[in-house]
Design a protein around this motif. Structure first.
Motif, short mmCIF file in Angstrom:
data_model
loop_
_atom_site.label_atom_id
_atom_site.label_comp_id
_atom_site.label_asym_id
_atom_site.label_seq_id
_atom_site.Cartn_x
_atom_site.Cartn_y
_atom_site.Cartn_z
N ASP A 87 14.29 -35.75 -7.18
CA ASP A 87 13.41 -36.19 -6.11
C ASP A 87 11.94 -36.03 -6.49
N ALA A 88 11.12 -36.89 -5.91
CA ALA A 88 9.66 -36.77 -5.94
C ALA A 88 9.12 -36.57 -7.36
N GLU A 89 8.07 -35.74 -7.50
CA GLU A 89 7.39 -35.63 -8.79
C GLU A 89 8.26 -34.97 -9.86
N GLY A 90 9.35 -34.32 -9.44
CA GLY A 90 10.28 -33.77 -10.42
C GLY A 90 10.91 -34.83 -11.30
N ALA A 91 10.86 -36.08 -10.84
CA ALA A 91 11.40 -37.20 -11.64
C ALA A 91 10.50 -37.57 -12.81
N VAL A 115 16.06 -53.23 -15.73
CA VAL A 115 15.94 -51.96 -15.01
C VAL A 115 15.52 -52.27 -13.57
N ILE A 116 16.25 -51.71 -12.61
CA ILE A 116 15.88 -51.80 -11.21
C ILE A 116 15.51 -50.41 -10.72
N THR A 117 14.37 -50.28 -10.07
CA THR A 117 14.03 -49.01 -9.43
C THR A 117 14.33 -49.12 -7.95
N LEU A 118 14.99 -48.11 -7.42
CA LEU A 118 15.34 -48.05 -6.00
C LEU A 118 14.85 -46.71 -5.49
N GLY A 119 13.69 -46.73 -4.83
CA GLY A 119 13.15 -45.46 -4.36
C GLY A 119 11.67 -45.54 -4.06
N GLY A 120 11.05 -44.37 -4.02
CA GLY A 120 9.64 -44.26 -3.68
C GLY A 120 8.75 -44.29 -4.90
N GLY A 121 7.54 -43.76 -4.73
CA GLY A 121 6.53 -43.87 -5.78
C GLY A 121 6.91 -43.21 -7.08
N ALA A 122 7.50 -42.01 -7.03
CA ALA A 122 7.85 -41.32 -8.26
C ALA A 122 8.96 -42.04 -9.00
N THR A 146 9.99 -46.65 0.27
CA THR A 146 9.02 -45.86 1.02
C THR A 146 7.76 -46.69 1.21
N VAL A 147 6.92 -46.27 2.15
CA VAL A 147 5.64 -46.96 2.37
C VAL A 147 4.78 -46.86 1.12
N LEU A 148 4.70 -45.66 0.53
CA LEU A 148 3.92 -45.47 -0.68
C LEU A 148 4.39 -46.40 -1.79
N GLY A 149 5.69 -46.46 -1.99
CA GLY A 149 6.21 -47.33 -3.02
C GLY A 149 5.88 -48.79 -2.76
N ALA A 150 5.98 -49.22 -1.50
CA ALA A 150 5.78 -50.62 -1.17
C ALA A 150 4.34 -51.08 -1.36
N VAL A 151 3.38 -50.24 -0.96
CA VAL A 151 1.99 -50.70 -0.99
C VAL A 151 1.24 -50.28 -2.25
N TYR A 275 2.72 -30.01 -7.36
CA TYR A 275 3.40 -31.24 -6.91
C TYR A 275 4.37 -31.00 -5.77
N GLN A 276 4.11 -29.96 -4.98
CA GLN A 276 4.91 -29.72 -3.78
C GLN A 276 4.33 -30.44 -2.57
N TRP A 277 3.10 -30.91 -2.69
CA TRP A 277 2.48 -31.69 -1.62
C TRP A 277 2.85 -33.16 -1.79
N ARG A 278 2.90 -33.87 -0.66
CA ARG A 278 3.07 -35.32 -0.72
C ARG A 278 1.79 -35.96 -1.22
N HIS A 279 1.94 -37.01 -2.00
CA HIS A 279 0.80 -37.72 -2.58
C HIS A 279 -0.20 -38.14 -1.50
N GLY A 280 0.32 -38.67 -0.40
CA GLY A 280 -0.57 -39.16 0.65
C GLY A 280 -1.42 -38.07 1.27
N ALA A 281 -0.85 -36.87 1.42
CA ALA A 281 -1.62 -35.78 1.99
C ALA A 281 -2.79 -35.42 1.09
N ALA A 282 -2.55 -35.37 -0.23
CA ALA A 282 -3.62 -35.05 -1.17
C ALA A 282 -4.68 -36.15 -1.21
N VAL A 283 -4.24 -37.40 -1.18
CA VAL A 283 -5.19 -38.51 -1.22
C VAL A 283 -6.02 -38.57 0.06
N ALA A 284 -5.43 -38.19 1.19
CA ALA A 284 -6.19 -38.16 2.45
C ALA A 284 -7.39 -37.22 2.32
N ILE A 285 -7.15 -36.02 1.81
CA ILE A 285 -8.25 -35.08 1.59
C ILE A 285 -9.22 -35.65 0.57
#
Length: 375
Positions: A87-91, A115-122, A146-151, A275-285
Protein backbone atom coordinates in the motif's frame (compact mmCIF):
# COMPACT_ATOMS: atom_id res chain seq x y z
CA UNK A 1 -17.70 12.53 -26.35
CA UNK A 2 -16.34 15.93 -25.43
CA UNK A 3 -12.96 17.58 -25.65
CA UNK A 4 -11.56 20.22 -23.26
CA UNK A 5 -13.58 23.40 -23.46
CA UNK A 6 -16.65 21.80 -25.07
CA UNK A 7 -19.97 21.93 -23.24
CA UNK A 8 -20.85 18.68 -21.55
CA UNK A 9 -24.32 17.30 -22.06
CA UNK A 10 -25.03 16.36 -18.45
CA UNK A 11 -27.05 18.79 -16.36
CA UNK A 12 -26.25 20.01 -12.88
CA UNK A 13 -28.97 17.82 -11.44
CA UNK A 14 -28.07 14.58 -13.17
CA UNK A 15 -25.02 13.10 -11.52
CA UNK A 16 -25.44 9.77 -13.28
CA UNK A 17 -25.83 11.05 -16.84
CA UNK A 18 -24.42 8.44 -19.18
CA UNK A 19 -21.84 10.60 -20.86
CA UNK A 20 -18.19 10.11 -21.63
CA UNK A 21 -15.65 12.93 -21.70
CA UNK A 22 -12.44 12.56 -23.66
CA UNK A 23 -9.59 14.87 -22.72
CA UNK A 24 -6.70 14.89 -25.15
CA UNK A 25 -3.11 15.15 -23.93
CA UNK A 26 -1.15 16.53 -26.88
CA UNK A 27 2.48 17.12 -27.64
CA UNK A 28 5.09 14.57 -28.69
CA UNK A 29 3.48 11.82 -26.56
CA UNK A 30 -0.28 12.13 -27.18
CA UNK A 31 -2.91 10.00 -25.47
CA UNK A 32 -6.48 10.25 -24.21
CA UNK A 33 -7.92 10.51 -20.73
CA UNK A 34 -11.46 9.13 -20.77
CA UNK A 35 -13.83 10.06 -17.95
CA UNK A 36 -17.24 8.50 -17.40
CA UNK A 37 -19.33 6.15 -15.32
CA UNK A 38 -19.32 2.41 -15.99
CA UNK A 39 -16.91 2.78 -18.91
CA UNK A 40 -14.04 0.53 -17.84
CA UNK A 41 -14.70 -2.63 -19.85
CA UNK A 42 -15.43 -0.91 -23.14
CA UNK A 43 -12.60 1.59 -22.88
CA UNK A 44 -10.02 -0.95 -21.74
CA UNK A 45 -10.58 -3.30 -24.68
CA UNK A 46 -10.23 -0.33 -27.03
CA UNK A 47 -7.03 0.81 -25.32
CA UNK A 48 -5.35 -2.61 -25.39
CA UNK A 49 -5.54 -3.07 -29.15
CA UNK A 50 -4.95 -6.22 -31.21
CA UNK A 51 -1.28 -7.08 -30.67
CA UNK A 52 -1.37 -7.78 -26.94
CA UNK A 53 -0.94 -11.32 -25.58
CA UNK A 54 0.06 -10.73 -21.96
CA UNK A 55 -1.10 -8.18 -19.40
CA UNK A 56 0.48 -7.42 -16.01
CA UNK A 57 -2.00 -5.80 -13.62
CA UNK A 58 -0.11 -3.96 -10.86
CA UNK A 59 -2.37 -3.38 -7.85
CA UNK A 60 -2.35 -2.73 -4.10
CA UNK A 61 -3.56 -5.37 -1.60
CA UNK A 62 -6.85 -3.54 -1.01
CA UNK A 63 -7.70 -3.95 -4.69
CA UNK A 64 -7.04 -7.67 -4.92
CA UNK A 65 -10.70 -8.52 -5.54
CA UNK A 66 -11.01 -5.87 -8.25
CA UNK A 67 -7.82 -7.06 -9.91
CA UNK A 68 -9.06 -10.67 -9.87
CA UNK A 69 -12.39 -9.58 -11.37
CA UNK A 70 -10.53 -7.70 -14.08
CA UNK A 71 -8.48 -10.80 -14.83
CA UNK A 72 -11.66 -12.88 -15.15
CA UNK A 73 -13.12 -10.42 -17.65
CA UNK A 74 -9.96 -10.35 -19.76
CA UNK A 75 -8.71 -13.93 -19.57
CA UNK A 76 -10.63 -15.12 -22.65
CA UNK A 77 -8.53 -12.80 -24.82
CA UNK A 78 -5.29 -12.40 -22.89
CA UNK A 79 -2.93 -14.05 -20.43
CA UNK A 80 -3.41 -11.89 -17.36
CA UNK A 81 -0.79 -11.74 -14.59
CA UNK A 82 -1.32 -10.04 -11.23
CA UNK A 83 1.37 -8.24 -9.22
CA UNK A 84 0.20 -7.31 -5.74
CA UNK A 85 2.35 -4.53 -4.30
CA UNK A 86 2.38 -2.80 -0.88
CA UNK A 87 0.00 0.00 0.00
CA UNK A 88 0.83 3.67 -0.47
CA UNK A 89 4.47 4.85 -0.52
CA UNK A 90 5.65 1.41 0.57
CA UNK A 91 5.11 0.40 -3.06
CA UNK A 92 7.63 2.89 -4.39
CA UNK A 93 10.82 0.97 -3.64
CA UNK A 94 13.37 -0.63 -5.93
CA UNK A 95 12.66 -4.02 -4.35
CA UNK A 96 9.02 -3.79 -5.43
CA UNK A 97 9.98 -2.81 -8.97
CA UNK A 98 12.34 -5.80 -9.06
CA UNK A 99 9.49 -8.08 -7.97
CA UNK A 100 7.44 -6.89 -10.96
CA UNK A 101 10.40 -7.28 -13.32
CA UNK A 102 10.84 -10.83 -12.07
CA UNK A 103 7.26 -11.71 -12.97
CA UNK A 104 7.71 -10.20 -16.42
CA UNK A 105 10.99 -12.00 -17.00
CA UNK A 106 9.66 -15.38 -15.92
CA UNK A 107 6.65 -15.09 -18.23
CA UNK A 108 8.51 -13.82 -21.32
CA UNK A 109 6.83 -10.41 -21.25
CA UNK A 110 7.52 -8.69 -24.60
CA UNK A 111 7.30 -5.18 -26.00
CA UNK A 112 3.90 -5.95 -27.51
CA UNK A 113 2.46 -6.69 -24.04
CA UNK A 114 0.87 -4.26 -21.57
CA UNK A 115 1.21 -3.10 -17.98
CA UNK A 116 -2.04 -1.94 -16.37
CA UNK A 117 -1.98 0.00 -13.10
CA UNK A 118 -5.04 -0.36 -10.90
CA UNK A 119 -4.84 1.88 -7.87
CA UNK A 120 -3.88 5.26 -6.51
CA UNK A 121 -0.91 7.55 -6.96
CA UNK A 122 1.77 5.26 -5.56
CA UNK A 123 0.60 2.28 -7.63
CA UNK A 124 0.55 4.48 -10.72
CA UNK A 125 4.05 5.82 -10.06
CA UNK A 126 5.52 2.36 -9.44
CA UNK A 127 3.67 0.59 -12.25
CA UNK A 128 4.57 3.34 -14.68
CA UNK A 129 8.23 3.05 -13.71
CA UNK A 130 8.12 -0.72 -14.26
CA UNK A 131 6.58 -0.25 -17.72
CA UNK A 132 9.08 2.47 -18.63
CA UNK A 133 12.10 0.35 -17.70
CA UNK A 134 11.15 -3.16 -18.85
CA UNK A 135 12.69 -3.69 -22.32
CA UNK A 136 13.18 0.11 -22.33
CA UNK A 137 9.44 0.60 -22.47
CA UNK A 138 6.23 -1.42 -22.87
CA UNK A 139 2.66 -0.27 -23.36
CA UNK A 140 1.04 1.24 -20.26
CA UNK A 141 -2.60 1.86 -19.33
CA UNK A 142 -3.60 3.61 -16.10
CA UNK A 143 -6.88 2.88 -14.29
CA UNK A 144 -6.83 5.26 -11.30
CA UNK A 145 -9.01 4.33 -8.33
CA UNK A 146 -8.39 7.43 -6.18
CA UNK A 147 -8.89 11.16 -6.68
CA UNK A 148 -5.13 11.72 -6.47
CA UNK A 149 -4.49 9.08 -9.10
CA UNK A 150 -7.18 10.44 -11.42
CA UNK A 151 -6.16 14.09 -11.42
CA UNK A 152 -2.42 13.85 -10.87
CA UNK A 153 -0.41 10.63 -10.89
CA UNK A 154 -2.07 9.06 -13.93
CA UNK A 155 -1.77 12.23 -16.03
CA UNK A 156 1.52 13.49 -17.39
CA UNK A 157 3.85 10.51 -17.60
CA UNK A 158 5.89 11.05 -14.44
CA UNK A 159 6.93 7.72 -12.95
CA UNK A 160 9.20 7.08 -10.02
CA UNK A 161 10.32 5.42 -6.83
CA UNK A 162 11.65 6.81 -3.56
CA UNK A 163 15.08 6.46 -1.98
CA UNK A 164 16.25 7.00 1.59
CA UNK A 165 17.26 10.53 0.56
CA UNK A 166 13.92 11.69 -0.80
CA UNK A 167 10.74 11.18 -2.76
CA UNK A 168 10.66 10.36 -6.49
CA UNK A 169 14.40 10.86 -6.91
CA UNK A 170 14.60 7.88 -9.31
CA UNK A 171 12.20 7.76 -12.22
CA UNK A 172 11.43 8.43 -15.86
CA UNK A 173 9.07 10.46 -18.00
CA UNK A 174 6.93 7.84 -19.73
CA UNK A 175 3.53 8.51 -21.26
CA UNK A 176 0.73 5.95 -20.94
CA UNK A 177 -1.17 4.73 -23.98
CA UNK A 178 -4.44 5.62 -22.25
CA UNK A 179 -5.95 6.68 -18.93
CA UNK A 180 -9.42 5.44 -17.99
CA UNK A 181 -11.18 7.30 -15.17
CA UNK A 182 -14.29 5.27 -14.33
CA UNK A 183 -16.16 7.25 -11.68
CA UNK A 184 -17.72 4.06 -10.33
CA UNK A 185 -14.29 3.12 -8.98
CA UNK A 186 -14.30 6.24 -6.82
CA UNK A 187 -17.76 5.74 -5.29
CA UNK A 188 -16.56 3.56 -2.40
CA UNK A 189 -13.51 5.62 -1.44
CA UNK A 190 -13.30 6.50 2.27
CA UNK A 191 -14.12 10.13 2.95
CA UNK A 192 -10.60 10.96 4.16
CA UNK A 193 -9.15 9.49 0.94
CA UNK A 194 -11.36 11.75 -1.18
CA UNK A 195 -10.45 14.82 0.85
CA UNK A 196 -6.72 14.08 0.69
CA UNK A 197 -6.93 13.80 -3.09
CA UNK A 198 -8.72 17.13 -3.28
CA UNK A 199 -5.49 18.93 -2.41
CA UNK A 200 -4.29 18.38 -5.99
CA UNK A 201 -7.66 19.60 -7.27
CA UNK A 202 -7.32 22.78 -5.20
CA UNK A 203 -3.78 23.22 -6.55
CA UNK A 204 -5.16 23.17 -10.08
CA UNK A 205 -7.68 25.80 -9.06
CA UNK A 206 -5.05 28.19 -7.73
CA UNK A 207 -2.60 27.84 -10.61
CA UNK A 208 -5.01 28.00 -13.53
CA UNK A 209 -8.59 26.73 -13.07
CA UNK A 210 -10.29 29.14 -10.64
CA UNK A 211 -13.76 27.70 -11.31
CA UNK A 212 -12.67 24.82 -9.07
CA UNK A 213 -12.28 27.20 -6.12
CA UNK A 214 -15.71 28.73 -6.70
CA UNK A 215 -17.40 25.30 -6.78
CA UNK A 216 -15.75 24.17 -3.54
CA UNK A 217 -16.53 27.44 -1.74
CA UNK A 218 -20.16 27.32 -2.91
CA UNK A 219 -20.67 23.92 -1.23
CA UNK A 220 -17.85 21.52 -0.37
CA UNK A 221 -20.22 18.55 0.13
CA UNK A 222 -21.19 17.90 -3.53
CA UNK A 223 -17.72 19.00 -4.65
CA UNK A 224 -16.31 16.05 -2.70
CA UNK A 225 -19.05 13.51 -3.44
CA UNK A 226 -18.01 11.17 -6.29
CA UNK A 227 -21.67 10.70 -7.27
CA UNK A 228 -22.33 14.44 -7.68
CA UNK A 229 -21.95 16.48 -10.88
CA UNK A 230 -19.93 19.13 -9.04
CA UNK A 231 -17.32 16.51 -8.16
CA UNK A 232 -17.07 15.37 -11.76
CA UNK A 233 -16.76 18.98 -12.89
CA UNK A 234 -13.82 19.80 -10.59
CA UNK A 235 -12.19 16.48 -11.47
CA UNK A 236 -12.37 17.19 -15.19
CA UNK A 237 -11.22 20.79 -14.79
CA UNK A 238 -8.14 19.50 -12.94
CA UNK A 239 -7.42 16.90 -15.61
CA UNK A 240 -7.89 19.43 -18.41
CA UNK A 241 -5.45 21.86 -16.80
CA UNK A 242 -2.80 19.20 -16.36
CA UNK A 243 -3.38 17.88 -19.89
CA UNK A 244 -2.74 21.34 -21.34
CA UNK A 245 0.42 21.87 -19.30
CA UNK A 246 2.06 18.49 -19.91
CA UNK A 247 1.09 18.59 -23.58
CA UNK A 248 3.14 21.75 -23.88
CA UNK A 249 6.08 20.66 -21.67
CA UNK A 250 6.30 16.90 -21.15
CA UNK A 251 9.75 16.77 -19.51
CA UNK A 252 9.34 19.82 -17.25
CA UNK A 253 11.73 22.20 -18.97
CA UNK A 254 9.50 25.25 -18.54
CA UNK A 255 5.76 25.67 -17.90
CA UNK A 256 5.25 22.24 -16.32
CA UNK A 257 7.04 23.47 -13.21
CA UNK A 258 3.83 25.26 -12.19
CA UNK A 259 2.36 21.84 -11.31
CA UNK A 260 4.84 21.73 -8.41
CA UNK A 261 2.90 24.40 -6.52
CA UNK A 262 3.04 23.35 -2.87
CA UNK A 263 5.17 20.30 -3.60
CA UNK A 264 8.69 21.39 -2.60
CA UNK A 265 7.80 21.71 1.08
CA UNK A 266 5.11 19.03 0.70
CA UNK A 267 7.61 16.38 -0.37
CA UNK A 268 9.93 17.37 2.48
CA UNK A 269 7.09 16.91 4.97
CA UNK A 270 6.30 13.48 3.52
CA UNK A 271 9.94 12.50 3.95
CA UNK A 272 10.05 13.87 7.50
CA UNK A 273 6.92 11.86 8.34
CA UNK A 274 8.46 8.68 6.88
CA UNK A 275 5.69 8.65 4.24
CA UNK A 276 3.03 7.96 6.85
CA UNK A 277 1.19 11.13 5.87
CA UNK A 278 -1.11 11.28 2.88
CA UNK A 279 0.36 13.18 -0.06
CA UNK A 280 -2.56 15.60 -0.15
CA UNK A 281 -2.16 16.58 3.49
CA UNK A 282 1.50 17.45 2.94
CA UNK A 283 0.78 19.35 -0.28
CA UNK A 284 -1.98 21.33 1.46
CA UNK A 285 0.55 22.66 3.97
CA UNK A 286 3.01 23.21 1.13
CA UNK A 287 0.50 25.40 -0.72
CA UNK A 288 -0.10 27.60 2.30
CA UNK A 289 3.68 27.92 2.72
CA UNK A 290 4.05 28.87 -0.97
CA UNK A 291 1.25 31.40 -0.62
CA UNK A 292 2.93 32.97 2.41
CA UNK A 293 6.23 32.97 0.53
CA UNK A 294 4.61 34.84 -2.33
CA UNK A 295 3.04 37.33 0.07
CA UNK A 296 6.29 38.00 1.92
CA UNK A 297 8.10 38.34 -1.41
CA UNK A 298 5.61 41.11 -2.23
CA UNK A 299 3.66 39.48 -5.05
CA UNK A 300 0.52 37.99 -3.47
CA UNK A 301 -2.31 39.69 -1.61
CA UNK A 302 -3.45 38.86 1.90
CA UNK A 303 -6.88 38.00 0.48
CA UNK A 304 -5.54 35.20 -1.74
CA UNK A 305 -3.42 33.81 1.11
CA UNK A 306 -6.51 33.79 3.33
CA UNK A 307 -8.46 32.06 0.57
CA UNK A 308 -5.94 29.21 0.61
CA UNK A 309 -6.59 28.60 4.29
CA UNK A 310 -10.35 28.98 3.97
CA UNK A 311 -10.71 26.45 1.14
CA UNK A 312 -8.35 23.91 2.70
CA UNK A 313 -10.20 24.26 6.01
CA UNK A 314 -13.48 23.51 4.19
CA UNK A 315 -11.87 20.26 3.03
CA UNK A 316 -10.51 19.40 6.51
CA UNK A 317 -6.95 19.55 5.16
CA UNK A 318 -4.07 20.73 7.39
CA UNK A 319 -2.51 24.17 7.00
CA UNK A 320 0.15 24.17 9.75
CA UNK A 321 3.26 22.20 10.72
CA UNK A 322 5.53 22.27 13.81
CA UNK A 323 7.94 25.21 13.88
CA UNK A 324 10.80 23.15 15.27
CA UNK A 325 11.06 20.97 12.15
CA UNK A 326 12.42 23.70 9.88
CA UNK A 327 16.10 22.70 9.68
CA UNK A 328 15.22 19.10 8.78
CA UNK A 329 12.77 20.23 6.12
CA UNK A 330 15.24 22.70 4.62
CA UNK A 331 17.92 20.01 4.29
CA UNK A 332 15.48 17.73 2.50
CA UNK A 333 14.33 20.50 0.15
CA UNK A 334 17.92 21.19 -0.82
CA UNK A 335 18.15 17.60 -2.10
CA UNK A 336 14.84 17.88 -3.94
CA UNK A 337 14.86 17.02 -7.66
CA UNK A 338 13.31 20.44 -8.41
CA UNK A 339 16.47 22.21 -7.18
CA UNK A 340 18.91 23.19 -9.94
CA UNK A 341 22.59 23.81 -9.42
CA UNK A 342 22.08 23.73 -5.68
CA UNK A 343 19.49 26.52 -5.95
CA UNK A 344 16.02 25.99 -4.50
CA UNK A 345 13.07 26.77 -6.76
CA UNK A 346 9.54 27.42 -5.59
CA UNK A 347 6.35 28.04 -7.50
CA UNK A 348 4.58 31.09 -6.10
CA UNK A 349 1.58 33.09 -7.25
CA UNK A 350 1.29 36.70 -8.32
CA UNK A 351 -2.47 36.10 -8.26
CA UNK A 352 -4.89 33.23 -8.79
CA UNK A 353 -4.04 31.75 -12.17
CA UNK A 354 -0.69 33.57 -12.35
CA UNK A 355 2.03 31.19 -11.12
CA UNK A 356 5.75 31.84 -11.52
CA UNK A 357 9.11 30.47 -10.42
CA UNK A 358 10.88 32.01 -7.43
CA UNK A 359 14.48 30.83 -7.77
CA UNK A 360 17.06 30.99 -5.00
CA UNK A 361 15.11 32.86 -2.32
CA UNK A 362 17.15 33.83 0.72
CA UNK A 363 16.87 31.45 3.65
CA UNK A 364 15.58 34.27 5.84
CA UNK A 365 12.64 34.70 3.44
CA UNK A 366 11.89 30.99 3.53
CA UNK A 367 12.08 30.89 7.31
CA UNK A 368 9.76 33.88 7.62
CA UNK A 369 7.18 32.11 5.42
CA UNK A 370 7.56 28.95 7.47
CA UNK A 371 6.94 30.88 10.69
CA UNK A 372 3.53 31.81 9.26
CA UNK A 373 2.49 28.15 9.00
CA UNK A 374 4.16 27.09 12.25
CA UNK A 375 2.11 25.42 14.95
Amino acid sequence: MTAPGEERPETAGDANAETTSVIEVGGANPYRVTVGRGILDEQLVAALGQQVKKILVVHAPTLGARAEALRERLRERYEVLLAEIPDAEGAKRIEVAAFCWQIMGQTDFTRSDVVITLGGGATTDLGGFVAATWLRGVKLVHIPTTVLGAVDAAIGGKTGINTNEGKNLVGAFYAPAAVIVDLELLDTLPRNEVLAGMAEVVKAGFIGAPEILDIIEADPEPATNPAAPQFRRVLELSIELKARVVGEDFTEQSVREILNYGHTLGHAIEHAERYQWRHGAAVAIGMVFAAELGRIAGSLSDAVVDRHRRILDLLSLPTTYPVGRWRTLLATMQRDKKARGGMLRFIVLDDIGRPRVLAGPEEALLFAAYQEIGS
